[in-house]
Scaffold this active site. Structure first.
Site, PDB file in Angstrom:
ATOM      1  N   HIS A 164       1.996 -43.898  42.125  1.00 18.99           N
ATOM      2  CA  HIS A 164       1.179 -42.956  42.925  1.00 18.99           C
ATOM      3  C   HIS A 164       0.541 -41.885  42.039  1.00 18.99           C
ATOM      4  CE1 HIS A 164       3.376 -44.643  46.424  1.00 18.99           C
ATOM      5  NE2 HIS A 164       4.420 -44.576  45.612  1.00 18.99           N
ATOM      6  N   SER A 285     -22.240 -34.442  23.958  1.00 14.55           N
ATOM      7  CA  SER A 285     -23.106 -33.990  25.045  1.00 14.55           C
ATOM      8  C   SER A 285     -24.337 -33.350  24.424  1.00 14.55           C
ATOM      9  CB  SER A 285     -22.353 -32.970  25.898  1.00 14.55           C
ATOM     10  OG  SER A 285     -23.257 -32.106  26.550  1.00 14.55           O
ATOM     11  N   LYS A 291     -18.004 -31.170  23.692  1.00 16.99           N
ATOM     12  CA  LYS A 291     -17.664 -32.411  24.396  1.00 16.99           C
ATOM     13  C   LYS A 291     -17.557 -33.630  23.485  1.00 16.99           C
ATOM     14  CE  LYS A 291     -17.689 -33.284  28.386  1.00 16.99           C
ATOM     15  NZ  LYS A 291     -18.818 -33.280  29.329  1.00 16.99           N
ATOM     16  N   GLU A 298     -16.085 -45.786  30.131  1.00 13.84           N
ATOM     17  CA  GLU A 298     -16.834 -45.497  31.367  1.00 13.84           C
ATOM     18  C   GLU A 298     -17.839 -46.606  31.655  1.00 13.84           C
ATOM     19  OE1 GLU A 298     -17.127 -40.728  31.860  1.00 13.84           O
ATOM     20  OE2 GLU A 298     -18.118 -41.550  30.120  1.00 13.84           O
TER      21      GLU A 298
END
Ligand code: ARG
Length: 466
Positions: A164, A285, A291, A298
């Site tokens: 979970h 970024s 970043k 992804e």
């Protein structure tokens, strides 16, 4: 005046046609823009067909040889970039036949004896997919190899295990990685099983009903390395089960890669900080200089959707089709080709990501497994092993977790007096019993995360790759 049909489409259609296709309809109808992918398979299939025509005496041996070598020339021209068929060819089958006839003359017009584009395209697609399946299986083996190498380095590295998405019980990082190895193993096996059903020849089914010529379907099947032939010509030209099965297998590969990607993305977040992405597989970024983005996982996660979409597309494509060939079937190719390209690219990228794109932060992982209550089950097990009924022990530990949280403590911070006050069965060995390495090591049931089991699993995995 020229007959426009023969002006635009020299020798494609029979004399039945008097006028040419509307140019937009010609473009709409054409598949050459994508089925060019099949060209080498088409040539190989046609060479086998030509050999069979000569073998059975339908054409002379000389004619057979001329067709085979003419087709070889088409192949060489294509490889050299000298043969680039345009939309006027409609599809790859017409394109090859037309170029062959330009090369060898009228004998080229004999190639299509006892054959239809319907059994031809089925043959080409199977030859293509058979090849691609083997390539994907090789990619899967590379992916498994890198998982195994990484797992071997991290048998005793511990990582929180979740259910979970809540901290549950710590596990060996190798055990976690080997779970993906097992998924890939099933993918590899599944593709092997599907390969058997792909590897069946529809060639000689004709348009739908077979042919009046004394062909030898087993001969072409053998030349092309097919394990057998379709028993029913209607089924032979219209079956696409093999493509759907492949897309199911491809979708499952993407499910597995996507789950791993999701974990890598979470692990790379500052909140988890379980891994650090290396510069070779991360991007920055354009505005936020701090970043480092996990673009690779992804993209893999994102690309899963298109493969699932192709599976849906083919299921819907097939569900209402009457026997036998219908032009709808031309739509199978882009789905199949894109799924193949996507799965290969995702396997390759994920393999590189695992090999050099990430590093496990072992210090952080070590502190992560020390800072939670994921050893609570082990306290209950400790008491149960001393004869306290498990449910009673479970309730007792629930109570101590609650009071510890209230006091801002972990189980390892409790004094022996506190333990004994809870239950007299507690002894000084409770501290080692609940240390993360002990609790992991103790789960020594078959397939569990105990180090002994993990080492056994590593050896078994290694044996699968040999
Ligand atoms: N380009 C066609 C396809 O991909 C080849 C078969 C055409 N057959 C036909 N009867 N029109 O399906």
């Amino acid at each position: 005046m020229n007959n426009p049909a023969t002006a635009n489409q020299p020798s494609t259609w029979s004399q039945r046609f008097e006028s040419a296709l509307h140019p937009a309809i010609a473009r709409f109808n054409a598949s050459i823009g994508f089925d060019i992918t099949l060209i080498e398979y088409d040539i190989t299939g046609s060479q086998a067909h030509a050999r069979m025509l000569a073998h059975t005496g339908i054409i002379s041996p000389e004619e057979g040889d001329q067709l085979v070598s003419g087709l070889e020339q088409v192949r060489q021209e294509f490889r050299a970039g000298l043969f680039v068929p345009g939309v006027d060819a409609e599809d790859v089958h017409f394109a090859v036949e037309r170029r062959l006839t330009e090369i060898v003359g009228d004998v080229g017009k004999k190639l299509h004896t006892a054959r239809s584009r319907n059994d031809q395209v089925g043959t080409d697609t199977r030859l293509y997919l058979r090849d691609q399946i083997q390539q994907i299986r090789t990619h899967l083996r590379e992916f498994q190899t890198v998982l195994l190498t990484l797992a071997e380095q991290h048998v005793e590295t511990l990582i929180p295990g979740y259910t979970h998405l809540q901290r549950a019980q710590p596990v060996s990082l190798a055990h976690h990685l080997l779970a993906y190895f097992e998924m890939a193993e099933r993918d590899w096996q599944r593709l092997g099983e599907i390969h058997q059903r792909v590897n069946v020849s529809p060639l000689g089914s004709g348009a739908l009903a077979g042919t009046t010529f004394p062909i030898d379907r087993h001969y072409t099947a053998e030349l092309l390395g097919f394990a057998g032939v379709y028993a029913n010509s209607l089924d032979g030209v219209s079956d696409r089960d093999f493509a759907i099965e492949f897309l199911c297998a491809a979708s499952l590969i993407m499910v597995h890669l996507s789950r791993l990607s999701e974990e890598a993305i979470m692990w790379a977040s500052q909140e988890f900080s379980f891994i650090t992405l290396t510069d070779s597989c991360a991007t920055g970024s354009s505005i936020m200089p701090q970043k480092k983005n996990p673009d690779v996982p992804e993209l893999v996660r994102g690309k899963a959707g298109r493969v699932f979409g192709h599976l849906q597309a083919l299921l819907v494509l097939m569900k209402g089709l009457p026997l036998a060939y219908n032009k709808d079937l031309q739509e199978d190719k882009e789905a199949l080709f894109d799924a193949v390209v996507t799965v290969k690219a995702c396997l390759e990228a994920t393999t590189i990501l695992l090999r050099e794109g990430l590093q496990f932060n072992t210090t952080r992982l070590n502190s992560a497994v020390n800072e939670d209550f994921s050893n609570a089950t082990d306290v209950a097990d400790y008491l149960a092993a001393k004869g306290v009924p498990f449910r009673e022990a479970y309730n007792l530990v629930g109570k101590v977790v609650k009071t510890s949280i209230a006091q801002g403590k972990l189980l390892k911070d409790l004094s022996l007096e506190e333990w004994k006050a809870l239950h007299p069965a507690f002894e000084a060995d409770i501290y080692t019993a609940i240390a993360p390495a002990t609790v992991v090591s103790a789960r020594n049931s078959f397939g569990g995360t105990g180090f002994e089991q993990v080492r056994r699993a590593l050896a078994a995995a290694q044996a699968k790759l040999c």
